[in-house]
Design a protein around this motif. Structure first.
Motif, mmCIF file in Angstrom:
data_model
loop_
_atom_site.group_PDB
_atom_site.id
_atom_site.type_symbol
_atom_site.label_atom_id
_atom_site.label_comp_id
_atom_site.label_asym_id
_atom_site.label_seq_id
_atom_site.Cartn_x
_atom_site.Cartn_y
_atom_site.Cartn_z
ATOM 1 N N TYR A 118 0.847 -1.197 0.000
ATOM 2 C CA TYR A 118 0.000 0.000 0.000
ATOM 3 C C TYR A 118 0.881 1.245 0.000
ATOM 4 O O TYR A 118 1.704 1.433 0.898
ATOM 5 C CB TYR A 118 -0.902 0.021 1.238
ATOM 6 C CG TYR A 118 -1.818 -1.176 1.366
ATOM 7 C CD1 TYR A 118 -3.073 -1.189 0.770
ATOM 8 C CD2 TYR A 118 -1.426 -2.289 2.111
ATOM 9 C CE1 TYR A 118 -3.919 -2.280 0.910
ATOM 10 C CE2 TYR A 118 -2.259 -3.383 2.249
ATOM 11 C CZ TYR A 118 -3.510 -3.369 1.643
ATOM 12 O OH TYR A 118 -4.345 -4.457 1.785
ATOM 13 N N LEU A 119 0.700 2.071 -1.013
ATOM 14 C CA LEU A 119 1.458 3.317 -1.146
ATOM 15 C C LEU A 119 0.484 4.489 -1.300
ATOM 16 O O LEU A 119 -0.702 4.270 -1.598
ATOM 17 C CB LEU A 119 2.390 3.231 -2.356
ATOM 18 C CG LEU A 119 3.461 2.144 -2.292
ATOM 19 C CD1 LEU A 119 4.178 2.032 -3.629
ATOM 20 C CD2 LEU A 119 4.443 2.407 -1.170
ATOM 21 N N PRO A 120 0.944 5.727 -1.135
ATOM 22 C CA PRO A 120 0.023 6.867 -1.222
ATOM 23 C C PRO A 120 -0.712 6.987 -2.555
ATOM 24 O O PRO A 120 -1.849 7.454 -2.581
ATOM 25 C CB PRO A 120 0.937 8.071 -0.987
ATOM 26 C CG PRO A 120 2.066 7.532 -0.171
ATOM 27 C CD PRO A 120 2.279 6.143 -0.673
ATOM 28 N N ASP A 121 -0.093 6.564 -3.642
ATOM 29 C CA ASP A 121 -0.722 6.741 -4.950
ATOM 30 C C ASP A 121 -1.072 5.436 -5.652
ATOM 31 O O ASP A 121 -1.616 5.458 -6.757
ATOM 32 C CB ASP A 121 0.187 7.565 -5.867
ATOM 33 C CG ASP A 121 0.329 8.995 -5.374
ATOM 34 O OD1 ASP A 121 -0.681 9.558 -4.916
ATOM 35 O OD2 ASP A 121 1.455 9.532 -5.419
ATOM 36 N N ALA A 122 -0.752 4.293 -5.021
ATOM 37 C CA ALA A 122 -1.016 3.016 -5.689
ATOM 38 C C ALA A 122 -1.093 1.883 -4.667
ATOM 39 O O ALA A 122 -0.484 1.946 -3.595
ATOM 40 C CB ALA A 122 0.067 2.715 -6.725
#
Length: 446
Positions: A168-172
């Motif tokens: 889980y990343l901020p943009d994806a």
């Protein structure tokens, strides 16, 4: 598809972090389940005494005693008195009445749990909200923004190695698969949501400025549990070996112990024989006095009082019947620290649930809600007053003119459907009352 350099570094870093905390999590799990053993405490217990090992499960009590008083009843937007129906519908559709209890309990046991928010392929109007275990999911924080910078979930473990994962990343959000032949994680699917925020919210217990990872609610009780377990095991052994008066024989050998027919006993050292017969007239038989075990029981009670003090649980939770409160005021006084501790949990965890609901609104609408920034979590009163106490307080407020009738219904937690039924019942009652009919007629004439 191979991960980018930054993504690969994040997976490696978070996977190592998850491996580092696993032993601590397993130890906490053992204490909560009452599966810890004295051999884990460094005590050498002979095999013949293994059956006397006794463990008292105070850690579970320390966690459950708080979790039982933490129930969410809704979410309210600023300037609105009632809970929002749409957010509560999404809450119910995700079974969060039950799942939120799991999040709270895991946070109390392991120091943290997680809430994950994502799109729901089966129903686009209802985002998917799940509760995740710290055994599978780990996160890292952006210290400046005090926000989650990334998170990793690993699952489907085979032969000690997770086969699948989610980054889980901020943009994806990136779905991973373990490539055994290449010894690396590969990208099998991704969702470039461009939200600018990680859709994972940690629920952290006892977070501090110097320790954002939190602390288990059981931490203070565990050393006292170990001490009590030692005393209880000693009590069990003493009960078998010292409570029953011990007998001794002087001047006799094994062959001197015979039964009523003069035949030697096969186990002359038998502990529970009611009648002994000795062929040796010179032998002397005596008895030692039974041991007093009050010192051991008093020690366990002492540990229980200490555990009550550090956990904020009332003494009767630990079986100290002599400390039972004699009145309602005494009960409230005894539970004051526990209630205040639960209120602190509600304040701390409101932020986590409100952030999760903001993510829910973003996923559902595709837009950031300005009003949701001041969303408020509604909790049930942790003091759990009796129905009679609630009714008495509401009646006094109504009699003093502070509350109208329908305000009293709100304070008594009557549902909107029941309030509507009550309005209809009051209307019919007034119409059927002759005095009421005359009163209305007089009012119309005037």
């Amino acid at each position: 598809m191979a991960l980018s350099t930054d993504e690969h570094a994040a997976v490696t870093r978070l996977e190592q972090k998850l491996m580092d905390v696993e032993p601590t999590l397993r130890a906490l799990h053992a204490y909560y389940e009452g599966e810890q053993r004295l051999r884990q405490l460094g005590l050498a217990v002979p095999p013949s005494l293994q059956q006397f090992l006794t463990v008292v499960n105070w850690p579970r009590m320390a966690a459950d005693g708080v979790e039982e008083r933490l129930d969410i009843e809704g979410f309210r937007f600023p300037g609105v008195d009632e809970a929002d129906d749409e957010l509560w519908r999404i809450w119910q559709d995700n079974n969060l009445d039950e799942e939120s209890q799991l999040a709270h309990l895991d946070a109390l046991i392991y120091s943290r749990s997680y809430i994950c928010v994502g799109a729901n392929e089966a129903d686009e109007s209802t985002p998917l909200v799940t509760v995740e275990s710290p055994f599978e999911l780990v996160h890292e924080m952006d210290a400046r923004r005090r926000a989650v910078a990334g998170a990793l979930r690993l699952y489907d473990v085979q032969n000690g190695r997770a086969q699948r994962g989610t980054l889980y990343l901020p943009d994806a959000t990136v779905w991973l698969s373990w490539d055994g032949s290449g010894g690396r994680w590969v990208d099998v699917d991704r969702d470039d949501h461009r939200m600018g925020v990680v859709p994972v919210v940690p629920v952290v217990n006892r977070a501090r400025a110097s320790n954002r990872g939190g602390v288990s609610e059981m931490k203070d009780v565990i050393p006292l549990t170990d001490a009590a377990a030692r005393s209880l095991t000693n009590l069990q052994v003493a009960q078998e070996t010292h409570v029953v008066p011990q007998r001794f024989v002087l001047g006799a050998t094994a062959g001197d112990f015979v039964d009523q027919q003069g035949k030697p006993l096969t186990k002359w050292e038998a502990y529970f024989n009611s009648v002994w017969a000795l062929a040796n007239e010179q032998a002397k038989v005596g008895q030692l006095p039974a041991a007093e075990l009050k010192n051991l029981t008093d020690t366990v009670d002492h540990y229980a009082r200490l555990a009550s003090g550090v956990s904020a649980l009332p003494p009767n939770y630990f079986g100290l019947a002599a400390d039972d409160a004699a009145s309602a005021d005494a009960i409230r006084s005894r539970e004051a620290r526990l209630v205040k501790r639960c209120e602190r949990k509600q304040t701390a965890w409101s932020g986590a649930w409100e952030q999760a609901m903001r993510l829910v609104l973003y996923v559902a609408t595709g837009e950031e809600s300005v009003e949701a920034r001041r969303l408020q979590t509604l909790w049930r009163d942790p003091a759990t007053p009796t129905r009679a106490q609630q009714a008495d307080a509401v009646v006094k407020l109504a009699q003093a003119g502070i509350l109208p009738r329908e305000g009293a219904w709100d304070d008594l937690k009557y549902s909107p459907a029941r309030q509507e039924r009550l309005r209809e019942q009051f209307r019919r009652q007034t119409e059927e009352d002759p005095v009421g009919v005359l009163t209305r007629a007089a009012g119309q004439v005037a």
